[in-house]
Design a protein around this motif. Structure first.
Motif, PDB file in Angstrom:
ATOM      1  N   GLU A 200       0.825  -1.218   0.000  1.00 32.46           N
ATOM      2  CA  GLU A 200       0.000   0.000   0.000  1.00 32.46           C
ATOM      3  C   GLU A 200       0.856   1.265   0.000  1.00 32.46           C
ATOM      4  OE1 GLU A 200      -3.364   2.178  -0.188  1.00 32.46           O
ATOM      5  OE2 GLU A 200      -3.562   0.031   0.153  1.00 32.46           O
ATOM      6  N   HIS A 201       1.904   1.303   0.815  1.00 34.16           N
ATOM      7  CA  HIS A 201       2.711   2.526   0.917  1.00 34.16           C
ATOM      8  C   HIS A 201       3.567   2.766  -0.326  1.00 34.16           C
ATOM      9  CE1 HIS A 201       5.574  -0.572   2.241  1.00 34.16           C
ATOM     10  NE2 HIS A 201       6.523   0.249   1.877  1.00 34.16           N
ATOM     11  N   GLU A 202       3.598   1.786  -1.252  1.00 32.01           N
ATOM     12  CA  GLU A 202       4.385   1.928  -2.478  1.00 32.01           C
ATOM     13  C   GLU A 202       3.504   2.096  -3.712  1.00 32.01           C
ATOM     14  OE1 GLU A 202       8.099  -1.051  -1.609  1.00 32.01           O
ATOM     15  OE2 GLU A 202       6.129  -1.993  -1.863  1.00 32.01           O
TER      16      GLU A 202
END
Length: 272
Positions: A200-202
């Motif tokens: 998600e953070h990428e």
């Protein structure tokens, strides 16, 4: 005398018995299918929430049947499993999903002045972790990668794993359920050009990666060489060169590197 299917179910009982969350109990009330029960505050309402969550995550009624039992003081939910649909890991994940859903629903519906929820989800003061840790998502990036590979192995000729990728580059897990114990709680994303998978953070990386990969491919097609600086041991993509040659509109905000795999790029800096 038990049927052949019932005998197989008996062989698979350990799928459940070995992974029961605290407060859950295994019992034999059905000759054909194994059963699990748990005590809750409001059997009817909690059962509705749990069933909805199970269906959302791909567990059908044939796989898990949810039965609230509400008689006077008795508030229980009974779960009937058809273990022929499960592997041991999938049964473990299903039980975890049920436990986490009950816990979350009970916390949300509990009065603010109440200091605790039902006993088997209480935080143990002597423990190192809170009860939230017991029900965290256990689907890892490595599991997703393996599932995508297995999915690809069964695709017909001429069909590619990009059919898993939604418009926002998120992975469509409805197509991967047979290769995972359940849907992950977080989203995962995949590049359509390199098939690299991101958490998600990428999620900002795949769209940019695909633009750069296409630009690299076009440059190689025209110039018969990679767009990298001479003597660059890291083989960094020369974004300025791609902009100068009009293959990109602007220099990428992320460093990309040419791998040894047929010109595919990666955002991971190689070792020296």
């Amino acid at each position: 005398m038990l049927s052949n299917e019932a005998e197989i179910q008996k062989e698979y009982e350990y799928f459940l018995k070995n992974h029961l969350p605290e407060g859950f109990a295994y019992y034999e009330d059905d000759e054909e299918y194994p059963m699990v029960k748990v005590t809750v505050k409001d059997a009817v309402e909690t059962a509705k929430v749990v069933e909805a969550e199970l269906r959302l995550n791909g567990y059908s009624r044939d796989m898990v049947e949810v039965k609230p039992q509400a008689e006077n003081e008795l508030q229980e939910i009974h779960f009937r499993f058809d273990l022929l649909f499960f592997t041991e890991e999938q049964a473990k994940s299903c039980l975890l999903l049920i436990a986490r859903t009950i816990y979350t629903f009970e916390v949300a519906s509990a009065p603010k002045e109440e200091s605790s929820i039902f006993s088997f989800f209480k935080h143990k003061r002597s423990g190192a972790h809170g009860s939230d840790d017991k029900f965290k998502d256990d689907i890892t990036k490595e599991q997703v990668i393996k599932a995508v590979r297995k999915f690809s192995d069964h695709l017909p000729d001429g069909t590619f794993r990009t059919i898993l990728v939604n418009e926002d580059y998120s992975i469509d897990f409805d197509q991967l359920l047979r290769y995972l114990p359940r849907k992950p709680q977080q989203k995962f994303y995949m590049s359509k050009e390199t098939y690299e998978i991101f958490e998600e953070h990428e999620r900002h990386i795949p769209p940019l990666m695909d633009k750069v990969q296409k630009a690299v491919d076009q440059y190689v097609k025209e110039h018969k060489e990679y767009p990298i600086l001479p003597y660059d041991h890291f083989r960094r993509v020369n974004g300025y060169l791609l902009v100068q040659e009009h293959f990109l509109e602007e220099v990428p905000s992320i460093e990309f590197y040419i791998t040894n795999y047929d010109g595919l790029i990666t955002h991971i800096k190689p070792r020296k």
